[in-house]
Design a protein around this motif. Structure first.
Motif, PDB file in Angstrom:
ATOM      1  N   ASP A   1       0.821  -1.208   0.000  1.00  0.00           N
ATOM      2  CA  ASP A   1       0.000   0.000   0.000  1.00  0.00           C
ATOM      3  C   ASP A   1       0.860   1.265   0.000  1.00  0.00           C
ATOM      4  N   THR A   2       1.992   1.234   0.687  1.00  0.00           N
ATOM      5  CA  THR A   2       2.900   2.375   0.712  1.00  0.00           C
ATOM      6  C   THR A   2       3.537   2.574  -0.657  1.00  0.00           C
ATOM      7  N   ARG A   3       3.948   1.468  -1.300  1.00  0.00           N
ATOM      8  CA  ARG A   3       4.548   1.563  -2.630  1.00  0.00           C
ATOM      9  C   ARG A   3       3.546   2.103  -3.640  1.00  0.00           C
ATOM     10  N   LEU A   4       2.299   1.598  -3.605  1.00  0.00           N
ATOM     11  CA  LEU A   4       1.277   2.056  -4.551  1.00  0.00           C
ATOM     12  C   LEU A   4       0.979   3.532  -4.351  1.00  0.00           C
ATOM     13  N   LYS A   5       0.884   3.959  -3.099  1.00  0.00           N
ATOM     14  CA  LYS A   5       0.611   5.376  -2.813  1.00  0.00           C
ATOM     15  C   LYS A   5       1.742   6.251  -3.365  1.00  0.00           C
ATOM     16  N   ALA A   6       2.989   5.801  -3.229  1.00  0.00           N
ATOM     17  CA  ALA A   6       4.133   6.557  -3.744  1.00  0.00           C
ATOM     18  C   ALA A   6       4.120   6.598  -5.278  1.00  0.00           C
ATOM     19  N   ILE A   7       3.798   5.472  -5.907  1.00  0.00           N
ATOM     20  CA  ILE A   7       3.732   5.406  -7.369  1.00  0.00           C
ATOM     21  C   ILE A   7       2.663   6.358  -7.892  1.00  0.00           C
ATOM     22  N   LEU A   8       1.477   6.318  -7.275  1.00  0.00           N
ATOM     23  CA  LEU A   8       0.393   7.200  -7.702  1.00  0.00           C
ATOM     24  C   LEU A   8       0.729   8.662  -7.416  1.00  0.00           C
ATOM     25  N   GLY A   9       1.410   8.908  -6.289  1.00  0.00           N
ATOM     26  CA  GLY A   9       1.825  10.276  -5.959  1.00  0.00           C
ATOM     27  C   GLY A   9       2.789  10.846  -6.989  1.00  0.00           C
ATOM     28  N   ASP A  10       3.730  10.007  -7.440  1.00  0.00           N
ATOM     29  CA  ASP A  10       4.675  10.446  -8.472  1.00  0.00           C
ATOM     30  C   ASP A  10       3.951  10.736  -9.785  1.00  0.00           C
ATOM     31  N   ALA A  11       3.033   9.841 -10.181  1.00  0.00           N
ATOM     32  CA  ALA A  11       2.279  10.044 -11.426  1.00  0.00           C
ATOM     33  C   ALA A  11       1.461  11.328 -11.342  1.00  0.00           C
TER      34      ALA A  11
ATOM     35  N   SER B   1      -0.829   8.276 -23.003  1.00  0.00           N
ATOM     36  CA  SER B   1      -0.545   6.876 -23.307  1.00  0.00           C
ATOM     37  C   SER B   1       0.751   6.407 -22.652  1.00  0.00           C
ATOM     38  N   SER B   2       1.811   7.178 -22.811  1.00  0.00           N
ATOM     39  CA  SER B   2       3.091   6.783 -22.211  1.00  0.00           C
ATOM     40  C   SER B   2       3.022   6.847 -20.685  1.00  0.00           C
ATOM     41  N   MET B   3       2.254   7.786 -20.143  1.00  0.00           N
ATOM     42  CA  MET B   3       2.087   7.873 -18.704  1.00  0.00           C
ATOM     43  C   MET B   3       1.415   6.609 -18.170  1.00  0.00           C
ATOM     44  N   LEU B   4       0.373   6.144 -18.875  1.00  0.00           N
ATOM     45  CA  LEU B   4      -0.335   4.943 -18.441  1.00  0.00           C
ATOM     46  C   LEU B   4       0.534   3.696 -18.557  1.00  0.00           C
ATOM     47  N   ILE B   5       1.364   3.623 -19.580  1.00  0.00           N
ATOM     48  CA  ILE B   5       2.284   2.489 -19.725  1.00  0.00           C
ATOM     49  C   ILE B   5       3.269   2.463 -18.559  1.00  0.00           C
ATOM     50  N   GLN B   6       3.843   3.608 -18.228  1.00  0.00           N
ATOM     51  CA  GLN B   6       4.788   3.685 -17.113  1.00  0.00           C
ATOM     52  C   GLN B   6       4.109   3.345 -15.790  1.00  0.00           C
ATOM     53  N   LEU B   7       2.895   3.851 -15.591  1.00  0.00           N
ATOM     54  CA  LEU B   7       2.139   3.570 -14.374  1.00  0.00           C
ATOM     55  C   LEU B   7       1.879   2.074 -14.247  1.00  0.00           C
ATOM     56  N   LYS B   8       1.495   1.442 -15.335  1.00  0.00           N
ATOM     57  CA  LYS B   8       1.235   0.002 -15.347  1.00  0.00           C
ATOM     58  C   LYS B   8       2.495  -0.783 -14.978  1.00  0.00           C
ATOM     59  N   GLU B   9       3.640  -0.398 -15.546  1.00  0.00           N
ATOM     60  CA  GLU B   9       4.908  -1.069 -15.237  1.00  0.00           C
ATOM     61  C   GLU B   9       5.274  -0.916 -13.763  1.00  0.00           C
ATOM     62  N   ASP B  10       5.120   0.287 -13.222  1.00  0.00           N
ATOM     63  CA  ASP B  10       5.460   0.544 -11.820  1.00  0.00           C
ATOM     64  C   ASP B  10       4.571  -0.251 -10.871  1.00  0.00           C
ATOM     65  N   ILE B  11       3.270  -0.279 -11.154  1.00  0.00           N
ATOM     66  CA  ILE B  11       2.340  -1.032 -10.306  1.00  0.00           C
ATOM     67  C   ILE B  11       2.644  -2.524 -10.400  1.00  0.00           C
ATOM     68  N   SER B  12       2.954  -2.999 -11.589  1.00  0.00           N
ATOM     69  CA  SER B  12       3.302  -4.402 -11.794  1.00  0.00           C
ATOM     70  C   SER B  12       4.512  -4.788 -10.954  1.00  0.00           C
ATOM     71  N   LYS B  13       5.550  -3.953 -10.954  1.00  0.00           N
ATOM     72  CA  LYS B  13       6.750  -4.221 -10.147  1.00  0.00           C
ATOM     73  C   LYS B  13       6.412  -4.271  -8.664  1.00  0.00           C
ATOM     74  N   ALA B  14       5.574  -3.339  -8.206  1.00  0.00           N
ATOM     75  CA  ALA B  14       5.201  -3.294  -6.792  1.00  0.00           C
ATOM     76  C   ALA B  14       4.441  -4.555  -6.387  1.00  0.00           C
ATOM     77  N   ILE B  15       3.552  -5.019  -7.240  1.00  0.00           N
ATOM     78  CA  ILE B  15       2.776  -6.224  -6.939  1.00  0.00           C
ATOM     79  C   ILE B  15       3.687  -7.452  -6.940  1.00  0.00           C
ATOM     80  N   LYS B  16       4.650  -7.513  -7.888  1.00  0.00           N
ATOM     81  CA  LYS B  16       5.593  -8.631  -7.928  1.00  0.00           C
ATOM     82  C   LYS B  16       6.401  -8.716  -6.642  1.00  0.00           C
TER      83      LYS B  16
END
Length: 136
Positions: A10-20, A112-127
């Motif tokens: 949850d902390t990682r996701l909040k940081a990822i969304l905050g950066d986006a 489009s590129s923002m959403l691709i980067q967001l998807k990659e970051d969230i994927s890494k956090a979940i992994k």
């Protein structure tokens, strides 16, 4: 990567969304699951119930797309009365569907590129989170 593993998902996701949010000039950004349950957010969400209606707005957008004889839908955009633009997009990460809701003054440049980067970051956090749970 070592430090990432120490943070909770949850902390990682909040940081990822905050950066986006910061990098793209958004008022707020919300990540919900396909059933409309909020997973994480950043910024001030005017109505927390937006997570619940976002999947339904996606379904309406997909229906409108098919009625207009278009092959696919990119995202749903709703203009709110306070001149905010609500951008709603589905993303699939690790075979699980999520809905991203962004409250923006304008459509972000390079959406489009923002959403691709967001998807990659969230994927890494979940992994990382899945790896931690397996090790425990």
């Amino acid at each position: 990567m070592e430090y990432e593993a120490l943070l909770r998902l949850d902390t990682r996701l909040k940081a990822i969304l905050g950066d986006a949010k910061k990098l793209n000039g958004l008022h707020s950004i919300l990540l919900a699951d396909e059933n409309g349950l909020s997973v994480s957010y950043s910024g001030e969400i005017e109505s927390p119930s937006i997570a619940a209606i976002a999947p339904e707005l996606i379904r309406v957008g997909e229906k409108a797309t098919s009625l207009g004889c278009y092959n696919s839908m990119s995202c749903v955009m709703v203009m709110l009365e306070n001149s905010h633009l609500l951008i709603i997009k589905t993303i699939t990460i690790h075979k699980q569907k999520f809905v991203v809701v962004m409250d923006a003054p304008l459509a972000p440049k390079g959406l489009s590129s923002m959403l691709i980067q967001l998807k990659e970051d969230i994927s890494k956090a979940i992994k990382v989170d899945k790896k931690e749970r397996i090790e425990e």
